[in-house]
Design a protein around this motif. Sequence first.
Motif, short mmCIF file in Angstrom:
data_model
loop_
_atom_site.label_atom_id
_atom_site.label_comp_id
_atom_site.label_asym_id
_atom_site.label_seq_id
_atom_site.Cartn_x
_atom_site.Cartn_y
_atom_site.Cartn_z
N GLU A 3 23.55 47.38 27.96
CA GLU A 3 23.42 45.98 28.35
C GLU A 3 24.24 45.73 29.61
OE1 GLU A 3 24.74 43.95 24.82
OE2 GLU A 3 22.69 43.78 24.11
N ARG A 5 26.90 44.18 32.16
CA ARG A 5 28.23 43.62 31.94
C ARG A 5 28.24 42.11 32.21
NH1 ARG A 5 33.87 45.46 34.92
NH2 ARG A 5 35.14 43.81 34.02
N LEU A 7 26.15 38.40 32.96
CA LEU A 7 24.94 37.67 32.64
C LEU A 7 24.73 36.50 33.59
CD1 LEU A 7 25.61 37.40 28.80
CD2 LEU A 7 24.05 39.01 29.92
N ASP A 11 20.62 33.60 31.30
CA ASP A 11 20.73 34.54 30.18
C ASP A 11 21.65 33.99 29.10
OD1 ASP A 11 19.11 36.37 31.56
OD2 ASP A 11 20.85 37.36 32.46
N VAL A 12 22.75 33.38 29.53
CA VAL A 12 23.70 32.78 28.59
C VAL A 12 23.01 31.64 27.84
CG1 VAL A 12 25.88 31.52 28.36
CG2 VAL A 12 25.70 33.44 29.96
N GLU A 15 20.78 33.05 25.25
CA GLU A 15 21.58 33.63 24.16
C GLU A 15 22.09 32.54 23.22
OE1 GLU A 15 23.17 37.29 22.65
OE2 GLU A 15 22.01 37.06 24.48
N ARG A 44 28.27 34.08 37.26
CA ARG A 44 28.05 35.15 36.29
C ARG A 44 29.08 35.02 35.18
NH1 ARG A 44 24.31 35.23 39.08
NH2 ARG A 44 23.24 36.99 40.07
N GLU A 46 30.74 37.22 32.06
CA GLU A 46 30.88 38.56 31.51
C GLU A 46 30.49 38.55 30.03
OE1 GLU A 46 34.03 42.24 31.80
OE2 GLU A 46 34.73 40.21 32.22
N ARG A 47 29.72 39.54 29.63
CA ARG A 47 29.23 39.59 28.25
C ARG A 47 30.38 39.50 27.24
NH1 ARG A 47 24.85 40.38 25.70
NH2 ARG A 47 23.64 40.94 27.52
N LEU A 50 31.53 35.97 26.90
CA LEU A 50 30.60 35.19 26.08
C LEU A 50 30.83 35.48 24.60
CD1 LEU A 50 28.24 33.26 25.72
CD2 LEU A 50 26.70 35.22 26.07
N GLU A 51 31.02 36.73 24.25
CA GLU A 51 31.25 37.08 22.84
C GLU A 51 32.54 36.45 22.32
OE1 GLU A 51 29.07 38.39 20.84
OE2 GLU A 51 27.66 38.70 22.48
#
Length: 76
Positions: A3, A5, A7, A11-12, A15, A44, A46-47, A50-51
Amino acid sequence: MPEPRFLLLSDVAAELNVSDSQVYHMVRSGELPAIKIGGRGQWRVERATLERYIEEKYAETAVWVRDNPLTEREPE
Protein backbone atom coordinates in the motif's frame (compact mmCIF):
# COMPACT_ATOMS: atom_id res chain seq x y z
CA MET A 1 2.02 -4.66 -4.19
CA PRO A 2 2.44 -2.73 -0.94
CA GLU A 3 0.00 0.00 0.00
CA PRO A 4 1.23 3.54 -0.64
CA ARG A 5 2.72 5.37 2.33
CA PHE A 6 0.83 8.59 1.57
CA LEU A 7 -2.83 9.01 0.70
CA LEU A 8 -4.68 11.67 -1.24
CA LEU A 9 -7.42 13.45 0.69
CA SER A 10 -9.93 11.71 -1.57
CA ASP A 11 -8.45 8.35 -0.53
CA VAL A 12 -8.81 9.32 3.13
CA ALA A 13 -12.41 10.40 2.50
CA ALA A 14 -13.18 7.04 0.89
CA GLU A 15 -11.51 5.18 3.76
CA LEU A 16 -13.55 7.09 6.37
CA ASN A 17 -16.70 7.16 4.23
CA VAL A 18 -16.98 10.95 4.47
CA SER A 19 -16.81 13.75 1.89
CA ASP A 20 -13.60 15.19 0.49
CA SER A 21 -14.54 18.56 1.97
CA GLN A 22 -14.90 17.03 5.45
CA VAL A 23 -11.38 15.60 5.21
CA TYR A 24 -10.04 18.93 3.94
CA HIS A 25 -11.61 20.65 6.95
CA MET A 26 -10.12 18.03 9.31
CA VAL A 27 -6.67 18.66 7.82
CA ARG A 28 -6.93 22.45 7.76
CA SER A 29 -8.21 22.56 11.36
CA GLY A 30 -5.30 20.40 12.50
CA GLU A 31 -7.54 17.54 13.60
CA LEU A 32 -5.90 15.18 11.09
CA PRO A 33 -2.16 15.76 10.56
CA ALA A 34 -1.09 16.02 6.93
CA ILE A 35 1.70 17.42 4.80
CA LYS A 36 1.56 19.81 1.87
CA ILE A 37 3.84 18.86 -1.01
CA GLY A 38 4.72 20.04 -4.47
CA GLY A 39 4.51 23.42 -6.14
CA ARG A 40 0.73 23.33 -6.09
CA GLY A 41 0.60 22.43 -2.40
CA GLN A 42 -1.23 19.14 -2.62
CA TRP A 43 -2.18 17.57 0.71
CA ARG A 44 -1.12 14.06 1.68
CA VAL A 45 -1.90 12.01 4.78
CA GLU A 46 0.47 9.29 5.84
CA ARG A 47 -1.29 5.94 6.14
CA ALA A 48 0.17 5.36 9.63
CA THR A 49 -1.14 8.78 10.71
CA LEU A 50 -4.61 7.90 9.46
CA GLU A 51 -4.52 4.60 11.37
CA ARG A 52 -3.50 6.44 14.58
CA TYR A 53 -6.28 8.97 13.99
CA ILE A 54 -8.82 6.15 13.67
CA GLU A 55 -7.57 4.51 16.88
CA GLU A 56 -7.83 7.87 18.70
CA LYS A 57 -11.41 8.26 17.46
CA TYR A 58 -12.26 4.77 18.75
CA ALA A 59 -10.84 5.72 22.17
CA GLU A 60 -12.70 9.07 22.22
CA THR A 61 -15.92 7.33 21.23
CA ALA A 62 -15.51 4.72 23.97
CA VAL A 63 -15.13 7.49 26.56
CA TRP A 64 -18.16 9.30 25.17
CA VAL A 65 -20.27 6.11 25.25
CA ARG A 66 -19.16 5.44 28.82
CA ASP A 67 -20.02 8.99 29.90
CA ASN A 68 -23.33 9.05 28.01
CA PRO A 69 -25.05 5.76 28.74
CA LEU A 70 -28.02 4.77 26.66
CA THR A 71 -31.17 4.99 28.71
CA GLU A 72 -34.47 3.46 27.87
CA ARG A 73 -37.21 5.80 26.76
CA GLU A 74 -40.27 6.38 28.81
CA PRO A 75 -43.28 4.61 27.32
CA GLU A 76 -45.38 7.02 25.30
